[in-house]
Scaffold this motif. Structure first.
Motif, PDB file in Angstrom:
ATOM      1  N   MET A 103      32.308  37.577  23.776  1.00 39.25           N
ATOM      2  CA  MET A 103      31.791  38.833  24.323  1.00 39.25           C
ATOM      3  C   MET A 103      32.407  39.074  25.695  1.00 39.25           C
ATOM      4  SD  MET A 103      27.928  40.245  24.684  1.00 39.25           S
ATOM      5  CE  MET A 103      28.058  40.839  22.999  1.00 39.25           C
ATOM      6  N   GLU A 104      32.870  40.310  25.914  1.00 36.85           N
ATOM      7  CA  GLU A 104      33.535  40.668  27.167  1.00 36.85           C
ATOM      8  C   GLU A 104      32.580  41.418  28.087  1.00 36.85           C
ATOM      9  OE1 GLU A 104      37.428  42.469  26.613  1.00 36.85           O
ATOM     10  OE2 GLU A 104      37.463  41.720  24.555  1.00 36.85           O
ATOM     11  N   LEU A 105      32.905  41.397  29.374  1.00 38.66           N
ATOM     12  CA  LEU A 105      32.050  42.024  30.374  1.00 38.66           C
ATOM     13  C   LEU A 105      32.825  43.041  31.193  1.00 38.66           C
ATOM     14  CD1 LEU A 105      29.318  42.090  31.967  1.00 38.66           C
ATOM     15  CD2 LEU A 105      30.329  40.352  33.466  1.00 38.66           C
ATOM     16  N   ILE A 106      32.204  44.199  31.402  1.00 37.46           N
ATOM     17  CA  ILE A 106      32.732  45.221  32.307  1.00 37.46           C
ATOM     18  C   ILE A 106      31.648  45.536  33.336  1.00 37.46           C
ATOM     19  CG2 ILE A 106      33.474  47.630  32.535  1.00 37.46           C
ATOM     20  CD1 ILE A 106      34.668  47.447  29.739  1.00 37.46           C
ATOM     21  N   VAL A 107      32.028  45.585  34.601  1.00 36.89           N
ATOM     22  CA  VAL A 107      31.116  46.003  35.657  1.00 36.89           C
ATOM     23  C   VAL A 107      31.429  47.452  36.012  1.00 36.89           C
ATOM     24  CG1 VAL A 107      30.576  45.760  38.123  1.00 36.89           C
ATOM     25  CG2 VAL A 107      30.662  43.740  36.650  1.00 36.89           C
ATOM     26  N   VAL A 108      30.385  48.264  36.121  1.00 31.11           N
ATOM     27  CA  VAL A 108      30.520  49.664  36.547  1.00 31.11           C
ATOM     28  C   VAL A 108      29.922  49.784  37.946  1.00 31.11           C
ATOM     29  CG1 VAL A 108      29.988  52.075  36.020  1.00 31.11           C
ATOM     30  CG2 VAL A 108      30.264  50.413  34.150  1.00 31.11           C
ATOM     31  N   THR A 109      30.661  50.407  38.855  1.00 30.96           N
ATOM     32  CA  THR A 109      30.167  50.535  40.225  1.00 30.96           C
ATOM     33  C   THR A 109      28.981  51.497  40.297  1.00 30.96           C
ATOM     34  OG1 THR A 109      31.585  52.415  40.798  1.00 30.96           O
ATOM     35  CG2 THR A 109      32.496  50.193  41.149  1.00 30.96           C
ATOM     36  N   PRO A 110      28.154  51.378  41.343  1.00 32.44           N
ATOM     37  CA  PRO A 110      27.114  52.390  41.547  1.00 32.44           C
ATOM     38  C   PRO A 110      27.758  53.708  41.932  1.00 32.44           C
ATOM     39  CG  PRO A 110      27.216  50.914  43.425  1.00 32.44           C
ATOM     40  CD  PRO A 110      28.157  50.354  42.394  1.00 32.44           C
ATOM     41  N   PRO A 111      27.072  54.823  41.740  1.00 37.43           N
ATOM     42  CA  PRO A 111      27.694  56.127  42.010  1.00 37.43           C
ATOM     43  C   PRO A 111      27.993  56.394  43.477  1.00 37.43           C
ATOM     44  CG  PRO A 111      25.379  56.384  41.407  1.00 37.43           C
ATOM     45  CD  PRO A 111      25.725  54.959  41.149  1.00 37.43           C
ATOM     46  N   ASP A 112      27.231  55.790  44.372  1.00 39.48           N
ATOM     47  CA  ASP A 112      27.421  56.034  45.798  1.00 39.48           C
ATOM     48  C   ASP A 112      28.304  54.959  46.436  1.00 39.48           C
ATOM     49  OD1 ASP A 112      25.684  58.302  45.810  1.00 39.48           O
ATOM     50  OD2 ASP A 112      23.965  56.937  45.823  1.00 39.48           O
ATOM     51  N   TYR A 113      29.103  55.365  47.391  1.00 35.44           N
ATOM     52  CA  TYR A 113      29.905  54.416  48.163  1.00 35.44           C
ATOM     53  C   TYR A 113      28.989  53.671  49.133  1.00 35.44           C
ATOM     54  CZ  TYR A 113      33.922  57.159  46.527  1.00 35.44           C
ATOM     55  OH  TYR A 113      34.850  57.789  45.752  1.00 35.44           O
ATOM     56  N   PHE A 114      29.325  52.423  49.457  1.00 38.76           N
ATOM     57  CA  PHE A 114      28.514  51.691  50.423  1.00 38.76           C
ATOM     58  C   PHE A 114      29.391  50.748  51.238  1.00 38.76           C
ATOM     59  CE2 PHE A 114      28.445  49.211  46.514  1.00 38.76           C
ATOM     60  CZ  PHE A 114      28.664  47.907  46.944  1.00 38.76           C
ATOM     61  N   GLU A 115      28.912  50.395  52.390  1.00 42.95           N
ATOM     62  CA  GLU A 115      29.641  49.516  53.304  1.00 42.95           C
ATOM     63  C   GLU A 115      29.864  48.144  52.647  1.00 42.95           C
ATOM     64  OE1 GLU A 115      31.748  48.972  56.726  1.00 42.95           O
ATOM     65  OE2 GLU A 115      30.607  50.779  56.239  1.00 42.95           O
TER      66      GLU A 115
END
Length: 199
Positions: A1-13
């Motif tokens: 099983m493979e994994l993909i991470v999706v970023t949150p919609p907002d930019y952050f420091e």
């Protein structure tokens, strides 16, 4: 099983530094999803990510930056995909791009021959989008398919074995990584350990 991470919609420091750490820990693929139209913030984020990680980054917006950062992975929402001619995607694949999209009807998966993989969901009730609930039952099993299908929506480490039984090729995580009491890096390690146990 493979994994993909999706970023949150907002930019952050510190986001770029964290993404670099994700890749250093062994993350194979990351999707940058930033629906707010802010090209300069996108450029700054990309400039903070180490160039050796660019081949493992897919972008949902700001496709116009693909050439500037030598990005070869483009993601299209279901709406974007339906609005474009099929020939557009054939042209992109001919130019060496790897394409992905989102689907909500499993019957459309086999039609997307120009794509490398798709997100299908929500498989479980969404963590990041309140009220975005799954219509699938516990007995749902994905039909045999050629195109890789990643489950999205409510994916947590303790549900990965269930996703494998449901015939998914992998999981895309968003809320379970960014909306926890532990740090995103700690949770990523937990998810990767869980994946290794069920391989």
């Amino acid at each position: 099983m493979e994994l993909i991470v999706v970023t949150p919609p907002d930019y952050f420091e510190g986001e770029a530094a964290l993404i670099n750490r994700f890749f250093e820990e062994g993350l194979h693929l990351l999707h940058i999803r930033k629906p707010v139209d802010d090209p300069e913030k996108f450029r700054k984020l990309m400039q903070g990510i180490a160039e050796q990680h660019y081949p493992r980054i897919a972008i949902h917006q700001h496709h116009e930056f693909a050439e500037e950062f030598s990005l070869k992975r483009l993601h299209f929402t279901e709406q974007q995909r339906k609005a474009r001619a099929a020939g557009d995607f054939a042209g992109l694949t001919a130019d060496g791009f790897h394409l992905s999209s989102s689907v909500h009807d499993p019957h459309t998966i086999q039609e997307l021959t120009e794509f490398d993989y798709v997100f299908f969901g929500p498989v479980f009730n969404s963590i990041s989008k309140k009220g975005y609930e799954s219509a699938l039952g516990d007995e749902f099993t994905l039909a045999p398919h050629v195109l890789k299908v990643f489950a999205i929506g409510g994916v947590r480490a303790n549900r990965l074995a269930q996703l494998k039984q449901m015939n998914f090729d992998g999981a895309a995580v968003l809320g379970s990584l960014w909306h926890q009491t532990v740090s995103p890096l700690t949770e990523l390690k937990n998810i990767m350990k869980a994946i290794n146990k069920i391989q």
